[in-house]
Design a protein around this motif. Structure first.
Motif, PDB file in Angstrom:
ATOM      1  N   VAL A 184       7.116  -7.403 -10.024  1.00  0.00           N
ATOM      2  CA  VAL A 184       7.881  -6.701 -11.052  1.00  0.00           C
ATOM      3  C   VAL A 184       7.440  -5.242 -11.068  1.00  0.00           C
ATOM      4  O   VAL A 184       6.248  -4.947 -11.096  1.00  0.00           O
ATOM      5  CB  VAL A 184       7.634  -7.324 -12.446  1.00  0.00           C
ATOM      6  N   PHE A 185       8.416  -4.333 -11.047  1.00  0.00           N
ATOM      7  CA  PHE A 185       8.150  -2.893 -11.075  1.00  0.00           C
ATOM      8  C   PHE A 185       8.653  -2.311 -12.392  1.00  0.00           C
ATOM      9  O   PHE A 185       9.751  -2.630 -12.836  1.00  0.00           O
ATOM     10  CB  PHE A 185       8.886  -2.179  -9.930  1.00  0.00           C
ATOM     11  N   THR A 240       5.949   6.894  -6.072  1.00  0.00           N
ATOM     12  CA  THR A 240       7.129   6.239  -5.523  1.00  0.00           C
ATOM     13  C   THR A 240       8.225   6.221  -6.586  1.00  0.00           C
ATOM     14  O   THR A 240       7.949   5.989  -7.766  1.00  0.00           O
ATOM     15  CB  THR A 240       6.776   4.801  -5.102  1.00  0.00           C
ATOM     16  N   ILE A 241       9.455   6.459  -6.164  1.00  0.00           N
ATOM     17  CA  ILE A 241      10.594   6.416  -7.086  1.00  0.00           C
ATOM     18  C   ILE A 241      11.533   5.279  -6.680  1.00  0.00           C
ATOM     19  O   ILE A 241      11.371   4.664  -5.628  1.00  0.00           O
ATOM     20  CB  ILE A 241      11.341   7.765  -7.133  1.00  0.00           C
ATOM     21  N   LYS A 242      12.519   5.008  -7.522  1.00  0.00           N
ATOM     22  CA  LYS A 242      13.446   3.901  -7.278  1.00  0.00           C
ATOM     23  C   LYS A 242      14.101   3.990  -5.906  1.00  0.00           C
ATOM     24  O   LYS A 242      14.221   2.984  -5.203  1.00  0.00           O
ATOM     25  CB  LYS A 242      14.521   3.852  -8.368  1.00  0.00           C
ATOM     26  N   ILE A 287       0.826  -1.215   0.000  1.00  0.00           N
ATOM     27  CA  ILE A 287       0.000   0.000   0.000  1.00  0.00           C
ATOM     28  C   ILE A 287       0.862   1.269   0.000  1.00  0.00           C
ATOM     29  O   ILE A 287       0.397   2.344  -0.364  1.00  0.00           O
ATOM     30  CB  ILE A 287      -0.974  -0.004   1.189  1.00  0.00           C
ATOM     31  N   GLU A 288       2.107   1.144   0.362  1.00  0.00           N
ATOM     32  CA  GLU A 288       3.008   2.294   0.417  1.00  0.00           C
ATOM     33  C   GLU A 288       3.532   2.685  -0.959  1.00  0.00           C
ATOM     34  O   GLU A 288       4.120   3.749  -1.115  1.00  0.00           O
ATOM     35  CB  GLU A 288       4.194   2.005   1.338  1.00  0.00           C
ATOM     36  N   VAL A 289       3.350   1.823  -1.967  1.00  0.00           N
ATOM     37  CA  VAL A 289       3.846   2.096  -3.310  1.00  0.00           C
ATOM     38  C   VAL A 289       2.764   2.842  -4.086  1.00  0.00           C
ATOM     39  O   VAL A 289       1.685   2.319  -4.325  1.00  0.00           O
ATOM     40  CB  VAL A 289       4.237   0.789  -4.036  1.00  0.00           C
ATOM     41  N   LEU A 290       3.062   4.059  -4.460  1.00  0.00           N
ATOM     42  CA  LEU A 290       2.120   4.902  -5.187  1.00  0.00           C
ATOM     43  C   LEU A 290       2.593   5.045  -6.633  1.00  0.00           C
ATOM     44  O   LEU A 290       3.671   5.574  -6.887  1.00  0.00           O
ATOM     45  CB  LEU A 290       2.026   6.277  -4.522  1.00  0.00           C
ATOM     46  N   ALA A 338      12.231   7.819 -13.132  1.00  0.00           N
ATOM     47  CA  ALA A 338      12.420   6.792 -12.108  1.00  0.00           C
ATOM     48  C   ALA A 338      11.198   6.617 -11.210  1.00  0.00           C
ATOM     49  O   ALA A 338      11.293   6.068 -10.128  1.00  0.00           O
ATOM     50  CB  ALA A 338      13.674   7.067 -11.270  1.00  0.00           C
ATOM     51  N   GLN A 339      10.031   7.074 -11.657  1.00  0.00           N
ATOM     52  CA  GLN A 339       8.796   6.907 -10.896  1.00  0.00           C
ATOM     53  C   GLN A 339       8.145   5.588 -11.276  1.00  0.00           C
ATOM     54  O   GLN A 339       8.151   5.189 -12.441  1.00  0.00           O
ATOM     55  CB  GLN A 339       7.817   8.047 -11.198  1.00  0.00           C
ATOM     56  N   VAL A 340       7.555   4.922 -10.284  1.00  0.00           N
ATOM     57  CA  VAL A 340       6.858   3.665 -10.536  1.00  0.00           C
ATOM     58  C   VAL A 340       5.610   3.951 -11.378  1.00  0.00           C
ATOM     59  O   VAL A 340       4.765   4.745 -10.982  1.00  0.00           O
ATOM     60  CB  VAL A 340       6.456   2.972  -9.215  1.00  0.00           C
ATOM     61  N   ILE A 341       5.537   3.317 -12.541  1.00  0.00           N
ATOM     62  CA  ILE A 341       4.334   3.466 -13.364  1.00  0.00           C
ATOM     63  C   ILE A 341       3.414   2.260 -13.235  1.00  0.00           C
ATOM     64  O   ILE A 341       2.227   2.346 -13.482  1.00  0.00           O
ATOM     65  CB  ILE A 341       4.647   3.756 -14.848  1.00  0.00           C
TER      66      ILE A 341
END
Length: 134
Positions: A116-117, A81-83, A58-61, A123-126
């Motif tokens: 898998v991210f 969230t970034i790397k 839940i912390e990964v946005l 470097a933002q999580v898509i």
């Protein structure tokens, strides 16, 4: 040891609210509750850690979540969230592919169960997806 660690994870999920972090435009701050969940995930490398991931997931946005609903998350001071955030939260990835995807094994090192991210050029999580964890 594993039984004690799993007990601590379960107890933490009951007693600690899920949104136990502070995220601003320039930094990612781990609260004591989130640090416990994060450390539990990191300590289980090479073992069953699907449930430990679910505690911190839940912390990964993602960028879509931050920008969705008229940018509500962004308006509240949250950012995707970034790397660097992922390294703080989950430790080093098990594998970084040639295409730049980060992979964390969620079971043994020989298991296909993984998360898998994918990232954008900033470097933002898509996106992220859990694969092969039947």
């Amino acid at each position: 040891m594993k039984i004690l660690l799993m007990f601590l994870i379960a107890l933490t999920s009951i007693l600690v609210p899920n949104n136990a972090y502070s995220q601003s435009s320039n930094s990612y701050t781990m609260t004591p509750a989130l640090t416990l969940k994060s450390n539990s995930f990191k300590l289980l490398v090479g073992s069953e850690r699907v449930e430990a991931f679910k505690q911190i997931q839940i912390e990964v946005l993602t960028t879509a979540a931050a920008n969705g609903n008229d940018g509500e998350a962004t308006k509240m001071g949250m950012r995707p969230t970034i790397k660097t955030d992922l390294k703080i939260l989950m430790g080093e990835p098990t594998l970084i592919t040639e295409g730049g995807f980060w992979i964390y094994n969620l079971k043994s090192t020989t298991s296909d169960c993984k998360v898998v991210f994918g990232f954008d050029r900033n470097a933002q999580v898509i996106f992220y997806t859990i694969k092969d964890c039947q």
